[in-house]
Write an enzyme that holds these catalytic residues in place. Structure first.
Site, PDB file in Angstrom:
ATOM      1  N   LEU A   1       0.853  -1.176   0.000  1.00  0.00           N
ATOM      2  CA  LEU A   1       0.000   0.000   0.000  1.00  0.00           C
ATOM      3  C   LEU A   1       0.895   1.235   0.000  1.00  0.00           C
ATOM      4  CD1 LEU A   1      -2.563  -1.007   2.806  1.00  0.00           C
ATOM      5  CD2 LEU A   1      -2.918  -1.134   0.335  1.00  0.00           C
ATOM      6  N   ASP A   2       0.385   2.323  -0.554  1.00  0.00           N
ATOM      7  CA  ASP A   2       1.125   3.576  -0.496  1.00  0.00           C
ATOM      8  C   ASP A   2       1.388   3.944   0.967  1.00  0.00           C
ATOM      9  OD1 ASP A   2       0.850   3.694  -3.234  1.00  0.00           O
ATOM     10  OD2 ASP A   2      -0.841   5.077  -3.172  1.00  0.00           O
ATOM     11  N   LYS A   3       2.427   4.711   1.192  1.00  0.00           N
ATOM     12  CA  LYS A   3       2.796   5.117   2.548  1.00  0.00           C
ATOM     13  C   LYS A   3       1.601   5.661   3.321  1.00  0.00           C
ATOM     14  CE  LYS A   3       5.534   8.581   5.010  1.00  0.00           C
ATOM     15  NZ  LYS A   3       6.506   9.711   4.888  1.00  0.00           N
TER      16      LYS A   3
END
Length: 350
Positions: free
Chosen positions: A149-151
């Site tokens: 997942l994105d940060k």
């Protein structure tokens, strides 16, 4: 240690394959020199090594560092980590583990936690945390991580605890049998459910962004309207593919970028209330949460589903948007009755 034959491609969100278009102003430039200008974060010697190793293609064909470019070519670059930068260290970072057995872990990742070490984030990541809490994962490629997942996207992730489980999960991701459902707040009023079927690749001019590009990889996102507010819409997104930033890029592509998205978003409308503006500022990240995850257990063969609660910051934003409409929490009729639990485990199929 067993060796893996996993091909880490974009279906599991992991390969760093950069697809780039050569700008016309680099016409007549050697491939190595052009790459140094297009990818300034990497040294020319490193780029030259990748070219010689066949990790760079020009219109689908391998080339040499001195190959001349004429503008408009499509470059594919298989970005490889620097061996000096990937001596991953175990770090005592708190993890929220919703489920674990001998084969898999289900992690509820908080916003702000980078999944895998990379440029600018060589420590303090989910991988570093996994190595601390589960030292045996050092024997598994990427500490068992198979997607990311994105940060600043929160929510559910699966981690493999054995090499066999990792291969099984990667195959599921490639076959699109892993079901991932996201809760998101999108800018503007979305009239009806829909599907975005648009190829995604690295942005041709801005390397930190992805974009809908004709020559990109197939990417499909389904979205379902849950609730409409004054100038925003609460939606559920379901992924068929797993490209980098897929939901964020696709929703921006149809002119409904995610609320508070620092990369693809837009400013609130002038008539947005102060309360909503403050809630968006307090969120300080894209309004996106990986809420539901379904997969076939690599060992038992059962289909299992996990559902994570909406995190507090996103819940606060949704509450503010409802209050701005004169609504109460009870006005929302989405299937939320289990959201006060950390996780809902459902056996869909025996």
């Amino acid at each position: 240690m067993m060796q893996s034959d996993i091909e880490l491609n974009d279906y599991n969100d992991f390969a760093d394959i950069r697809v780039l278009s050569v700008p016309d102003d680099l016409a007549g430039t050697r491939l190595d020199a052009a790459l140094a200008k297009i990818l300034p974060d990497f040294s020319r010697s490193r780029l030259t090594t990748w070219i010689k190793d066949g990790r760079v293609t020009v219109d689908g064909e391998t080339a040499q560092p001195k190959t001349k470019l004429w503008g408009g070519e499509t470059l594919s670059v298989d970005v490889q980590p620097d061996p000096n930068e990937v001596a991953y260290e175990a770090e005592d970072i708190e993890l929220t583990v919703l489920y674990e057995d001998a084969t898999i872990l289900i992690i509820n990742k908080p916003a702000g936690l980078v999944v895998h070490p990379g440029s600018g984030n060589w420590s303090g990541t989910l991988l570093n945390a996994l190595l601390f809490h589960y030292p045996e994962l050092r024997q598994i490629p990427r500490a068992g991580i198979v997607h990311r997942l994105d940060k600043d996207t929160s929510g559910l992730m699966v981690v493999a605890r054995t090499l066999q489980a990792q291969v099984h999960l990667v195959n599921q991701l490639q076959e699109r049998s892993v079901k991932r459902h996201y809760l998101a707040v999108a800018h503007g009023l979305i009239n009806a459910d829909g599907t975005v079927d648009a190829p995604i690749a690295r942005h041709p001019k801005d390397r930190i962004k992805m974009a809908v590009v004709r020559t990109g990889k197939p990417s499909i996102t389904h979205y379902h309207v849950l609730e409409r507010f004054t100038a925003y819409t609460l939606i559920e997104c379901r992924l068929e593919t797993g490209r980098t930033h897929q939901i964020r890029v696709h929703m921006a592509h149809i002119n409904h970028p995610l609320a508070a998205d620092p990369v693809y978003g837009i400013a609130p409308k002038m008539d947005t209330s102060n309360e909503v503006r403050m809630a968006l500022e307090d969120l300080n990240r894209q309004a996106l949460h990986a809420r539901k995850l379904s997969l076939v257990h690599p060992e038992s063969g059962k289909t299992m589903t996990w559902k994570a609660a909406i995190p507090f910051d996103l819940e606060q934003l949704i509450g503010t948007l409802r209050a701005d409409m004169g609504m109460s929490q009870d006005d929302f009729d989405e299937d939320d009755e289990d959201d006060d639990h950390d996780c809902e485990l459902i056996y869909v199929r025996e």
